[in-house]
Design an enzyme around this catalytic site. Structure first.
Site, short mmCIF file in Angstrom:
data_model
loop_
_atom_site.label_atom_id
_atom_site.label_comp_id
_atom_site.label_asym_id
_atom_site.label_seq_id
_atom_site.Cartn_x
_atom_site.Cartn_y
_atom_site.Cartn_z
N ASP A 39 0.86 -1.19 0.00
CA ASP A 39 0.00 0.00 0.00
C ASP A 39 0.90 1.24 0.00
O ASP A 39 1.91 1.30 0.71
CB ASP A 39 -0.90 0.00 1.24
CG ASP A 39 -2.03 1.01 1.14
OD1 ASP A 39 -3.20 0.59 1.08
OD2 ASP A 39 -1.75 2.23 1.14
N ILE A 40 0.50 2.26 -0.76
CA ILE A 40 1.30 3.47 -0.88
C ILE A 40 1.29 4.29 0.42
O ILE A 40 2.20 5.07 0.67
CB ILE A 40 0.77 4.31 -2.08
CG1 ILE A 40 1.85 5.21 -2.64
CG2 ILE A 40 -0.47 5.10 -1.72
CD1 ILE A 40 1.48 5.84 -4.00
N ASN A 97 -12.90 -3.12 2.60
CA ASN A 97 -13.87 -2.03 2.65
C ASN A 97 -14.85 -2.17 1.49
O ASN A 97 -14.45 -2.45 0.36
CB ASN A 97 -13.15 -0.68 2.56
CG ASN A 97 -12.40 -0.35 3.83
OD1 ASN A 97 -12.88 -0.63 4.92
ND2 ASN A 97 -11.22 0.25 3.70
N GLU A 105 -12.12 3.72 -1.11
CA GLU A 105 -11.65 4.78 -2.02
C GLU A 105 -11.46 4.27 -3.44
O GLU A 105 -11.71 4.99 -4.40
CB GLU A 105 -10.31 5.35 -1.53
CG GLU A 105 -10.40 6.17 -0.26
CD GLU A 105 -9.02 6.53 0.27
OE1 GLU A 105 -8.01 6.31 -0.44
OE2 GLU A 105 -8.96 7.03 1.41
N VAL A 106 -10.93 3.07 -3.55
CA VAL A 106 -10.59 2.55 -4.89
C VAL A 106 -11.63 1.50 -5.29
O VAL A 106 -11.79 0.48 -4.61
CB VAL A 106 -9.18 1.93 -4.90
CG1 VAL A 106 -8.84 1.41 -6.29
CG2 VAL A 106 -8.13 2.97 -4.47
N HIS A 110 -10.32 -5.12 -3.28
CA HIS A 110 -9.00 -5.37 -2.71
C HIS A 110 -9.14 -5.75 -1.25
O HIS A 110 -10.03 -5.26 -0.55
CB HIS A 110 -8.10 -4.15 -2.84
CG HIS A 110 -8.70 -2.87 -2.34
ND1 HIS A 110 -9.61 -2.16 -3.10
CD2 HIS A 110 -8.54 -2.18 -1.19
CE1 HIS A 110 -9.98 -1.08 -2.42
NE2 HIS A 110 -9.36 -1.07 -1.24
N HIS A 112 -7.03 -5.58 2.31
CA HIS A 112 -5.86 -5.04 3.01
C HIS A 112 -5.34 -6.15 3.91
O HIS A 112 -6.09 -6.68 4.74
CB HIS A 112 -6.25 -3.86 3.91
CG HIS A 112 -6.80 -2.67 3.18
ND1 HIS A 112 -6.07 -1.53 2.96
CD2 HIS A 112 -8.02 -2.44 2.64
CE1 HIS A 112 -6.81 -0.64 2.32
NE2 HIS A 112 -8.00 -1.16 2.12
P1 5GP Z 1 -9.74 1.57 0.37
O1 5GP Z 1 -10.01 2.79 1.20
O2 5GP Z 1 -10.34 1.70 -1.01
O3 5GP Z 1 -10.13 0.30 1.06
O4 5GP Z 1 -8.17 1.47 0.23
C1 5GP Z 1 -7.46 1.95 -0.87
C2 5GP Z 1 -5.99 1.85 -0.52
O5 5GP Z 1 -5.25 2.03 -1.70
C3 5GP Z 1 -5.50 2.93 0.47
O6 5GP Z 1 -4.97 2.28 1.62
C4 5GP Z 1 -4.45 3.71 -0.32
O7 5GP Z 1 -3.33 4.06 0.46
C5 5GP Z 1 -4.07 2.73 -1.42
N1 5GP Z 1 -3.67 3.35 -2.67
C6 5GP Z 1 -4.30 4.35 -3.34
N2 5GP Z 1 -3.66 4.64 -4.49
C7 5GP Z 1 -2.59 3.81 -4.54
C8 5GP Z 1 -1.55 3.62 -5.51
O8 5GP Z 1 -1.46 4.28 -6.54
N3 5GP Z 1 -0.62 2.66 -5.23
C9 5GP Z 1 -0.68 1.91 -4.10
N4 5GP Z 1 0.27 1.00 -3.94
N5 5GP Z 1 -1.65 2.04 -3.18
C10 5GP Z 1 -2.60 2.99 -3.40
#
Ligand code: 5GP
Length: 134
Positions: A39-40, A97, A105-106, A110, A112
């Site tokens: 994760d970034i 999530n 967010e994405v 996915h 975590h």
């Molecule tokens: P969500 O909130 O959708 O469950 O988690 C999305 C995750 O994707 C976040 O923890 C965020 O840090 C990670 N993320 C967002 N953009 C990128 C990216 O471009 N590269 C990587 N490696 N992680 C990302």
């Protein structure tokens, strides 16, 4: 069709671009079913994102529509990654999530995978404050 409050699959989402190799990632594992990368913005000493190669917006979408092979492939890979990263002995947490209440967010499914140290309370924020109130 909208799925779990976050709309239809958008092939321009950031993880779709990572899968196509258009954006780099720090890869830890790949097989026929999944890609896993750091994760970034890590929230734990080890914070890995495990994503299916298929186009699913969330766990809700994946669990309803993915084939049995995809679901088994994803599950086995997730466990294998945790094991290979040495997270199994001290334990780890898997979070998926789904939709607005979770803050997803994405819009590409996915998981975590978090570990490498004590992870604290299961959840925080306003939902946690209300929990147990009634
Ligand atoms: P969500 O909130 O959708 O469950 O988690 C999305 C995750 O994707 C976040 O923890 C965020 O840090 C990670 N993320 C967002 N953009 C990128 C990216 O471009 N590269 C990587 N490696 N992680 C990302």
């Amino acid at each position: 069709m909208a799925v779990s409050g976050i709309g239809p699959y958008d092939p321009q989402n950031i993880f779709a671009k990572i899968l196509r190799g258009e954006i780099p990632c720090n890869k830890v594992y790949e097989d026929d079913w999944v890609l896993a990368f750091h994760d970034i913005g890590p929230k734990a000493p080890s914070h890995i994102l495990v994503i299916p190669k298929g186009a699913y917006v969330s766990f809700a979408d994946f669990s309803a529509k993915a084939s049995a092979e995809e679901i088994v492939g994803f599950s086995r890979a997730l466990g294998a990654i945790a094991r290979e990263l040495g997270l199994e002995e001290d334990g780890y947490r898997v979070i998926m999530n789904v939709g607005p209440n979770s803050g997803q967010e994405v819009p590409h499914y996915h998981a975590h995978l978090l570990g490498g140290g004590p992870l604290g309370a299961l959840i925080g924020g306003p939902g946690a404050a209300r929990a147990g109130a009634g």
